[in-house]
Design a protein around this motif. Structure first.
Motif, PDB file in Angstrom:
ATOM      1  N   MET A 105       0.836  -1.209   0.000  1.00 63.91           N
ATOM      2  CA  MET A 105       0.000   0.000   0.000  1.00 63.91           C
ATOM      3  C   MET A 105       0.870   1.258   0.000  1.00 63.91           C
ATOM      4  O   MET A 105       0.606   2.214  -0.717  1.00 63.91           O
ATOM      5  CB  MET A 105      -0.906  -0.002   1.244  1.00 63.91           C
ATOM      6  CG  MET A 105      -2.336  -0.149   0.880  1.00 63.91           C
ATOM      7  SD  MET A 105      -3.474  -0.004   2.254  1.00 63.91           S
ATOM      8  CE  MET A 105      -2.738  -0.891   3.579  1.00 63.91           C
ATOM      9  N   ILE A 106       1.930   1.224   0.812  1.00 66.77           N
ATOM     10  CA  ILE A 106       2.809   2.402   0.911  1.00 66.77           C
ATOM     11  C   ILE A 106       3.542   2.625  -0.410  1.00 66.77           C
ATOM     12  O   ILE A 106       3.651   3.752  -0.893  1.00 66.77           O
ATOM     13  CB  ILE A 106       3.810   2.247   2.081  1.00 66.77           C
ATOM     14  CG1 ILE A 106       3.062   2.285   3.421  1.00 66.77           C
ATOM     15  CG2 ILE A 106       4.874   3.336   2.040  1.00 66.77           C
ATOM     16  CD1 ILE A 106       3.913   1.954   4.639  1.00 66.77           C
ATOM     17  N   THR A 107       4.023   1.549  -1.000  1.00 66.42           N
ATOM     18  CA  THR A 107       4.778   1.705  -2.251  1.00 66.42           C
ATOM     19  C   THR A 107       3.872   2.174  -3.378  1.00 66.42           C
ATOM     20  O   THR A 107       4.175   3.141  -4.085  1.00 66.42           O
ATOM     21  CB  THR A 107       5.469   0.378  -2.637  1.00 66.42           C
ATOM     22  OG1 THR A 107       6.313   0.012  -1.553  1.00 66.42           O
ATOM     23  CG2 THR A 107       6.301   0.533  -3.888  1.00 66.42           C
ATOM     24  N   GLY A 136      -6.980  11.407  -2.787  1.00 66.43           N
ATOM     25  CA  GLY A 136      -6.715  10.957  -1.414  1.00 66.43           C
ATOM     26  C   GLY A 136      -7.961  10.297  -0.847  1.00 66.43           C
ATOM     27  O   GLY A 136      -8.671   9.572  -1.555  1.00 66.43           O
ATOM     28  N   SER A 137      -8.245  10.584   0.406  1.00 65.17           N
ATOM     29  CA  SER A 137      -9.453  10.025   1.023  1.00 65.17           C
ATOM     30  C   SER A 137      -9.774  10.823   2.282  1.00 65.17           C
ATOM     31  O   SER A 137      -8.871  11.337   2.949  1.00 65.17           O
ATOM     32  CB  SER A 137      -9.219   8.565   1.430  1.00 65.17           C
ATOM     33  OG  SER A 137     -10.230   8.125   2.314  1.00 65.17           O
ATOM     34  N   VAL A 153      -1.460   6.315   4.547  1.00 70.31           N
ATOM     35  CA  VAL A 153      -0.945   6.641   3.218  1.00 70.31           C
ATOM     36  C   VAL A 153      -1.665   7.872   2.658  1.00 70.31           C
ATOM     37  O   VAL A 153      -1.044   8.793   2.106  1.00 70.31           O
ATOM     38  CB  VAL A 153      -1.130   5.422   2.283  1.00 70.31           C
ATOM     39  CG1 VAL A 153      -0.935   5.802   0.835  1.00 70.31           C
ATOM     40  CG2 VAL A 153      -0.176   4.310   2.675  1.00 70.31           C
ATOM     41  N   LYS A 154      -2.977   7.918   2.807  1.00 70.75           N
ATOM     42  CA  LYS A 154      -3.739   9.037   2.251  1.00 70.75           C
ATOM     43  C   LYS A 154      -3.411  10.331   3.002  1.00 70.75           C
ATOM     44  O   LYS A 154      -3.319  11.409   2.393  1.00 70.75           O
ATOM     45  CB  LYS A 154      -5.242   8.743   2.315  1.00 70.75           C
ATOM     46  CG  LYS A 154      -5.672   7.574   1.423  1.00 70.75           C
ATOM     47  CD  LYS A 154      -5.362   7.813  -0.041  1.00 70.75           C
ATOM     48  CE  LYS A 154      -6.093   6.860  -0.972  1.00 70.75           C
ATOM     49  NZ  LYS A 154      -5.696   7.040  -2.372  1.00 70.75           N
ATOM     50  N   GLY A 155      -3.238  10.237   4.312  1.00 64.08           N
ATOM     51  CA  GLY A 155      -2.844  11.422   5.096  1.00 64.08           C
ATOM     52  C   GLY A 155      -1.478  11.926   4.663  1.00 64.08           C
ATOM     53  O   GLY A 155      -1.229  13.134   4.581  1.00 64.08           O
TER      54      GLY A 155
END
Ligand SMILES: NC(=O)c1ccc[n+]([C@@H]2O[C@H](COP(=O)([O-])OP(=O)(O)OC[C@H]3O[C@@H](n4cnc5c(N)ncnc54)[C@H](OP(=O)(O)O)[C@@H]3O)[C@@H](O)[C@H]2O)c1
Length: 242
Positions: A105-107, A136-137, A153-155
């Motif tokens: 997810m991070i990559t 984003g979210s 990740v979105k933050g």
């Protein structure tokens, strides 16, 4: 002719962004990961409707951050905008999220996009105006239990945009995030009808967004007249959570 590169153009939000940008006269690089059939269908449909514009498809697995040249070297000529609308989430307790899924997810949604941005900065700066938009979210701003890795990740995309926008403002590049709440897409097909109804009941507007209600804001952020808005996260959530 304005050119945009859309990551996740085979997804429900990304494909709507592609359709709306094409209708607005843009030529497009359309990225996909696995859904070759869908991207071919989109590109053929857009080419038929807009024969004077170009639609180029690009395949890339964004869990691989080390081969971004595969994408960046394919961008010939000018580029005005990059939209990142790829994404995935893993639903479950953070204590049970496997290291592999966390890394993926991070990559896919942070490391690779940031390296692509580094690589395309000069190209965006050379065009008459440059635009970067991340999808984003709301979870990036509000946080969500059971989607802690995804929220993180979105933050981080919002934090990155706030900072990077300051570095590239003088180059004419704006950097923003559109942060949806719940959108009616493939990503939410995991919910049963009754679970979906429970979420509807929590959303002040009373329903999920449609992809075009997110695409609308992407087009606004990409417009030449939006040049004074940068480093921001716009929450399109129907009043939910934020
Ligand atoms: N739906 C929602 O409720 C919601 C809410 C807030 C934010 N978002 C965000 O909106 C964006 C678009 O989501 P969506 O709802 O349109 O989802 P979607 O229809 O499932 O689309 C996901 C996209 O991500 C691509 N993708 C998946 N794995 C990939 C990988 N390893 N490398 C590169 N690309 C990959 C998919 O490509 P292929 O199909 O070609 O494999 C597809 O284009 C995401 O960033 C998501 O986090 C969605």
């Amino acid at each position: 002719m304005k050119w945009a590169l859309i990551f996740g153009a085979s997804g429900d939000i990304g494909s709507k962004v592609a359709e709306d940008l094409a209708d607005a006269g843009w030529s497009l690089y359309l990225h996909y990961y696995q859904n070759r059939e869908k991207i071919d269908e989109i590109s053929q449909k857009l080419t038929k409707k807009h024969p004077k514009q170009d639609f180029i498809t690009l395949q890339y697995d964004m869990t691989d951050a080390d081969n971004i040249s595969k994408i960046c070297d394919s961008i010939f000529g000018k580029l005005n905008a990059v939209v990142f609308s790829e994404g995935t989430t893993y639903y479950g307790l953070f204590s049970e999220l496997s290291p592999n899924n966390l890394d993926m997810m991070i990559t896919m949604q942070l490391r690779t996009p940031l390296r692509i941005v580094q690589s395309l900065q000069d190209k965006l700066a050379e065009s008459e105006f440059g635009r970067i938009v991340f999808v984003g979210s709301v979870y990036g701003g509000a946080g969500s239990a059971m989607e802690v890795g995804y929220s993180t990740v979105k933050g981080a995309l919002s934090a990155f945009s706030r900072a990077y926008a300051k570095e590239v403002a003088s180059l004419g590049i704006t950097v923003n995030v559109i942060a949806p709440g719940a959108v009616d897409t493939q990503m939410n097909k995991i919910f049963s009808e009754s679970e979906k109804a429970d979420i509807d009941a929590e959303i002040p507007i009373g329903r999920f967004a449609s992809p075009d209600e997110i695409s609308y804001w992407v087009l606004v952020l990409l417009s030449e007249k939006a040049g004074y808005l940068t480093g921001q996260t716009l929450y399109a959530t129907g009043g939910w959570l934020k």
